[in-house]
Design a protein around this motif. Sequence first.
Motif, PDB file in Angstrom:
ATOM      1  N   VAL A 213      44.013  31.352  43.243  1.00 37.27           N
ATOM      2  CA  VAL A 213      45.243  30.605  42.962  1.00 37.27           C
ATOM      3  C   VAL A 213      45.237  30.013  41.567  1.00 37.27           C
ATOM      4  CG1 VAL A 213      45.621  30.079  45.398  1.00 37.27           C
ATOM      5  CG2 VAL A 213      44.331  28.468  43.986  1.00 37.27           C
ATOM      6  N   VAL A 214      44.071  29.952  40.928  1.00 34.80           N
ATOM      7  CA  VAL A 214      43.926  29.287  39.628  1.00 34.80           C
ATOM      8  C   VAL A 214      42.927  30.058  38.776  1.00 34.80           C
ATOM      9  CG1 VAL A 214      42.787  27.266  38.561  1.00 34.80           C
ATOM     10  CG2 VAL A 214      44.564  26.917  40.274  1.00 34.80           C
ATOM     11  N   ASN A 215      43.156  30.076  37.460  1.00 32.14           N
ATOM     12  CA  ASN A 215      42.122  30.431  36.490  1.00 32.14           C
ATOM     13  C   ASN A 215      42.053  29.268  35.503  1.00 32.14           C
ATOM     14  OD1 ASN A 215      40.148  31.722  35.019  1.00 32.14           O
ATOM     15  ND2 ASN A 215      41.508  33.263  34.134  1.00 32.14           N
ATOM     16  N   GLN A 216      40.930  28.567  35.512  1.00 33.63           N
ATOM     17  CA  GLN A 216      40.758  27.390  34.640  1.00 33.63           C
ATOM     18  C   GLN A 216      39.990  27.820  33.390  1.00 33.63           C
ATOM     19  OE1 GLN A 216      38.104  23.427  34.763  1.00 33.63           O
ATOM     20  NE2 GLN A 216      39.536  23.530  36.483  1.00 33.63           N
ATOM     21  N   VAL A 217      40.608  27.630  32.231  1.00 34.52           N
ATOM     22  CA  VAL A 217      40.031  28.110  30.979  1.00 34.52           C
ATOM     23  C   VAL A 217      40.241  27.080  29.880  1.00 34.52           C
ATOM     24  CG1 VAL A 217      40.407  30.557  31.556  1.00 34.52           C
ATOM     25  CG2 VAL A 217      42.170  29.293  30.297  1.00 34.52           C
ATOM     26  N   GLU A 218      39.469  27.214  28.812  1.00 32.79           N
ATOM     27  CA  GLU A 218      39.729  26.404  27.626  1.00 32.79           C
ATOM     28  C   GLU A 218      41.110  26.759  27.086  1.00 32.79           C
ATOM     29  OE1 GLU A 218      38.112  25.637  23.044  1.00 32.79           O
ATOM     30  OE2 GLU A 218      36.983  26.965  24.394  1.00 32.79           O
ATOM     31  N   CYS A 219      41.926  25.751  26.870  1.00 33.19           N
ATOM     32  CA  CYS A 219      43.280  26.002  26.382  1.00 33.19           C
ATOM     33  C   CYS A 219      43.790  24.751  25.687  1.00 33.19           C
ATOM     34  CB  CYS A 219      44.197  26.378  27.552  1.00 33.19           C
ATOM     35  SG  CYS A 219      45.893  26.799  27.072  1.00 33.19           S
ATOM     36  N   HIS A 220      44.243  24.911  24.462  1.00 35.33           N
ATOM     37  CA  HIS A 220      44.793  23.821  23.659  1.00 35.33           C
ATOM     38  C   HIS A 220      45.602  24.464  22.535  1.00 35.33           C
ATOM     39  CE1 HIS A 220      41.388  24.905  21.091  1.00 35.33           C
ATOM     40  NE2 HIS A 220      40.591  24.682  22.126  1.00 35.33           N
ATOM     41  N   PRO A 221      46.319  23.709  21.725  1.00 31.21           N
ATOM     42  CA  PRO A 221      47.155  24.332  20.704  1.00 31.21           C
ATOM     43  C   PRO A 221      46.416  25.232  19.720  1.00 31.21           C
ATOM     44  CG  PRO A 221      47.905  22.112  21.069  1.00 31.21           C
ATOM     45  CD  PRO A 221      46.637  22.268  21.868  1.00 31.21           C
ATOM     46  N   TYR A 222      45.125  25.006  19.467  1.00 26.45           N
ATOM     47  CA  TYR A 222      44.370  25.905  18.596  1.00 26.45           C
ATOM     48  C   TYR A 222      43.867  27.138  19.338  1.00 26.45           C
ATOM     49  CZ  TYR A 222      44.174  22.472  14.745  1.00 26.45           C
ATOM     50  OH  TYR A 222      44.492  21.617  13.716  1.00 26.45           O
ATOM     51  N   LEU A 223      43.993  27.137  20.664  1.00 28.01           N
ATOM     52  CA  LEU A 223      43.638  28.294  21.498  1.00 28.01           C
ATOM     53  C   LEU A 223      44.692  28.349  22.602  1.00 28.01           C
ATOM     54  CD1 LEU A 223      41.495  30.561  22.136  1.00 28.01           C
ATOM     55  CD2 LEU A 223      40.460  28.920  23.708  1.00 28.01           C
TER      56      LEU A 223
ATOM     57  N   SER B 268      52.726  41.425  43.649  1.00 26.69           N
ATOM     58  CA  SER B 268      52.659  40.522  42.508  1.00 26.69           C
ATOM     59  C   SER B 268      51.922  39.267  42.921  1.00 26.69           C
ATOM     60  CB  SER B 268      54.054  40.159  42.004  1.00 26.69           C
ATOM     61  OG  SER B 268      54.701  41.311  41.500  1.00 26.69           O
ATOM     62  N   VAL B 269      51.155  38.743  42.013  1.00 26.18           N
ATOM     63  CA  VAL B 269      50.352  37.559  42.284  1.00 26.18           C
ATOM     64  C   VAL B 269      50.509  36.595  41.122  1.00 26.18           C
ATOM     65  CG1 VAL B 269      48.045  36.663  42.771  1.00 26.18           C
ATOM     66  CG2 VAL B 269      48.661  38.959  43.537  1.00 26.18           C
ATOM     67  N   ALA B 270      50.983  35.402  41.391  1.00 28.43           N
ATOM     68  CA  ALA B 270      51.069  34.385  40.360  1.00 28.43           C
ATOM     69  C   ALA B 270      49.819  33.518  40.442  1.00 28.43           C
ATOM     70  CB  ALA B 270      52.322  33.539  40.550  1.00 28.43           C
ATOM     71  N   VAL B 271      49.130  33.389  39.340  1.00 27.87           N
ATOM     72  CA  VAL B 271      47.923  32.579  39.252  1.00 27.87           C
ATOM     73  C   VAL B 271      48.212  31.417  38.309  1.00 27.87           C
ATOM     74  CG1 VAL B 271      45.480  32.540  38.598  1.00 27.87           C
ATOM     75  CG2 VAL B 271      46.452  34.600  39.643  1.00 27.87           C
ATOM     76  N   CYS B 272      47.897  30.209  38.727  1.00 29.70           N
ATOM     77  CA  CYS B 272      48.136  29.037  37.894  1.00 29.70           C
ATOM     78  C   CYS B 272      47.053  28.938  36.828  1.00 29.70           C
ATOM     79  CB  CYS B 272      48.133  27.789  38.769  1.00 29.70           C
ATOM     80  SG  CYS B 272      48.218  26.243  37.848  1.00 29.70           S
ATOM     81  N   LEU B 273      47.453  28.823  35.587  1.00 31.13           N
ATOM     82  CA  LEU B 273      46.491  28.578  34.514  1.00 31.13           C
ATOM     83  C   LEU B 273      46.271  27.076  34.396  1.00 31.13           C
ATOM     84  CD1 LEU B 273      44.942  30.225  32.242  1.00 31.13           C
ATOM     85  CD2 LEU B 273      46.637  29.265  30.685  1.00 31.13           C
TER      86      LEU B 273
END
Length: 332
Positions: A180-190, A209-214
């Motif tokens: 249900v989720v993929n947790q990743v590094e994410c910010h305006p520079y990435l 189709s599968v919706a995964v929350c980032l």
Amino acid sequence: MSTFMTLTTGQKMPTVGLGTWKSTPGQVKQAVLTALDCGYRHIDCAAAYGNEQEVGEALALRVGPGKALRREQVFVTSKLWNTKHDPSDVEEACRTTLAHLGLTYVDLYLMHWPMAFQPGKELMPRREDGSLCYSDTHYTDTWAAMEELVDRGLVKAIGLSNFNARQMNDIIVMARHRPVVNQVECHPYLSQADLLAHCQLCSYMCLRSVAVCLTAYSPLGSGDRPWASTEEPCLLQDPRLGELSQRHRKTPAQIILRWHIQRGVVCIPKSVTPSRIHQNLHVFDFCLSEDDMKLMDALNRSQRFIAPTVERGGRRLWRDAEHPHFPFNDPY
């Protein structure tokens, strides 16, 4: 804009949570108490952070029969560490986390990395030369064992962390309980724009189709990371971000968190400072315009701050690049 994201399981995951990575024992308990008291209903944990027992102490003071909050009102996430990927180790690892947190279930349990390390008690098992000891356990085998946790009621849902798009696909096509989720590094520079698009609508074999929350960890660029170099840019001090901050009369951190939310990304900023914990939740009383969003998108440098690296021959290299399941060798 909603204050929660509805997962494919039907669970409502608050779009802003409290991250606990780098929150040291002695600080994290009070940070969790502050967060719960000011309205947070999402706490992100991990076995590898080494502070789940203190998080559990805070939860025990605020959550449960006779307390301020019912258990179902608080969304708790934890993660399976790399040394526990062997299918025979998964349930024990989850039960240890539950014992530390003082809970009978977690709402979401993530595979922390796709890479398996040698099983054992050491978080980072190493050889005499300092190199890490890996295991060849495949993440799909680990996932199958995690699905049993859902069946047993130990977790409400399962997901991924630090997986690239190809690895996500590998899981989705074989899963009984889909991530249900993929947790990743994410910010305006990435900005992770390609991975976000992949998560929001994944189609496979034209059949489903599968919706995964980032979910974004280090959503503010993790300026307090211990290995930060003075040569690296500081996201919160970017002058373009400062302009938006002045225009909206919000802090740079609040501007960034609002950008995440309007992109459909859940974010888990870490803080142990009460004033910042309060500020990070107050991001639902303003909106960024389309031009503002474009300006934020233009900050992207595809620059990772939170990635395992080593110095060799005067160069910084990916530490685990030789691992067959290292996620950052693929484009996204």
